[in-house]
Design a protein around this motif. Structure first.
Motif, mmCIF file in Angstrom:
data_model
loop_
_atom_site.group_PDB
_atom_site.id
_atom_site.type_symbol
_atom_site.label_atom_id
_atom_site.label_comp_id
_atom_site.label_asym_id
_atom_site.label_seq_id
_atom_site.Cartn_x
_atom_site.Cartn_y
_atom_site.Cartn_z
ATOM 1 N N VAL A 89 0.722 31.338 34.533
ATOM 2 C CA VAL A 89 0.403 29.303 34.370
ATOM 3 C C VAL A 89 0.020 28.793 32.817
ATOM 4 C CG1 VAL A 89 -0.467 28.094 35.566
ATOM 5 C CG2 VAL A 89 0.797 30.244 36.989
ATOM 6 N N ALA A 90 -0.816 29.444 31.993
ATOM 7 C CA ALA A 90 -1.132 28.834 30.665
ATOM 8 C C ALA A 90 -0.110 28.104 29.724
ATOM 9 C CB ALA A 90 -1.996 29.319 30.085
ATOM 10 N N GLN A 91 1.189 29.282 30.237
ATOM 11 C CA GLN A 91 2.090 28.980 28.960
ATOM 12 C C GLN A 91 3.081 27.896 29.959
ATOM 13 O OE1 GLN A 91 2.929 29.886 26.047
ATOM 14 N NE2 GLN A 91 4.721 28.948 26.411
ATOM 15 N N THR A 92 3.238 28.035 30.932
ATOM 16 C CA THR A 92 4.405 27.311 31.793
ATOM 17 C C THR A 92 3.671 26.299 31.696
ATOM 18 O OG1 THR A 92 4.661 29.100 33.511
ATOM 19 C CG2 THR A 92 5.553 27.038 33.687
ATOM 20 N N GLN A 93 2.374 25.371 31.818
ATOM 21 C CA GLN A 93 2.180 24.621 31.183
ATOM 22 C C GLN A 93 1.735 24.050 30.258
ATOM 23 O OE1 GLN A 93 0.692 22.291 34.469
ATOM 24 N NE2 GLN A 93 0.754 20.985 32.307
ATOM 25 N N ARG A 94 2.050 24.924 29.267
ATOM 26 C CA ARG A 94 2.487 24.433 27.358
ATOM 27 C C ARG A 94 3.450 23.634 27.672
ATOM 28 N NH1 ARG A 94 -1.465 28.289 27.483
ATOM 29 N NH2 ARG A 94 0.249 30.253 26.600
ATOM 30 N N ASP B 157 3.821 20.518 28.941
ATOM 31 C CA ASP B 157 3.124 19.219 28.340
ATOM 32 C C ASP B 157 4.767 19.367 27.355
ATOM 33 O OD1 ASP B 157 1.633 18.742 30.327
ATOM 34 O OD2 ASP B 157 -0.006 20.143 28.596
ATOM 35 N N ALA B 158 4.663 20.071 26.810
ATOM 36 C CA ALA B 158 5.910 20.037 25.362
ATOM 37 C C ALA B 158 7.254 19.336 25.995
ATOM 38 C CB ALA B 158 6.501 20.999 24.478
ATOM 39 N N GLU B 159 7.420 19.757 26.719
ATOM 40 C CA GLU B 159 8.921 18.902 27.391
ATOM 41 C C GLU B 159 8.347 17.510 27.767
ATOM 42 O OE1 GLU B 159 12.513 18.372 28.180
ATOM 43 O OE2 GLU B 159 12.006 19.941 26.888
#
Length: 116
Positions: free
Chosen positions: A25-30, A33-35
Motif C-alpha cells: 500500500v505504501a509503494q502504491t501510494q508513492r 504521488d509520483a504520477e
C-alpha cells in the motif's frame, strides 16, 4: 506482539501477510504521488500560442486598407486582413488610436480598459 499473547503458525502467517500488504500500500501510494506530480507538471505547462494575442483588422474602403478594429488573436470576427499587435500596440489603438474593440471577443476587457 507482547509476551503472553496467544500465537499460532496461522496467526504468524497472517501478521506477515499484513506487513507485506502495508508495504505494498505504501509503494502504491508513492506511485500515485509520483504520477500526480507528473500530471500536475504537464498541466502547468502551457502550449505556446499559435498566433498573436491581438490583431488589427482591416477593411477595404475604396480599394485601400483601412484599420477597423482590434481583436483577440483567435477571434473569428476579425477580417481576413489582419496585422499582429503587441499588447501595448493594442492598448494604444483602443485608448488613443481611435479604433474600436471587437464587441464579441472584447480585447478591451482583456487589456483592462474601462468603458467610458
Amino acid at each position: 506482539m507482547s509476551d503472553g499473547e496467544p500465537t499460532s503458525p496461522e496467526l504468524e502467517k497472517l501478521r506477515f501477510l499484513y506487513r507485506v500488504q502495508l508495504q505494498q500500500v505504501a509503494q502504491t501510494q508513492r506511485w500515485i504521488d509520483a504520477e500526480l506530480a507528473r500530471v500536475r507538471e504537464r498541466a502547468s505547462r502551457r502550449p505556446l500560442p499559435d498566433g498573436p494575442a491581438y490583431v488589427l483588422s482591416y477593411l477595404r474602403a475604396g480599394g485601400q486598407p483601412t484599420a477597423d478594429s482590434v481583436h483577440l488573436g483567435d477571434c473569428r470576427q476579425a477580417s481576413h486582413h489582419t496585422r499582429p499587435l503587441t499588447r501595448e500596440q493594442a492598448l494604444q489603438a483602443i485608448t488613443s488610436g481611435g479604433l474600436r474593440a471587437c464587441e464579441i471577443c472584447r480585447p478591451d476587457s482583456e487589456l483592462g480598459v474601462l468603458d467610458s
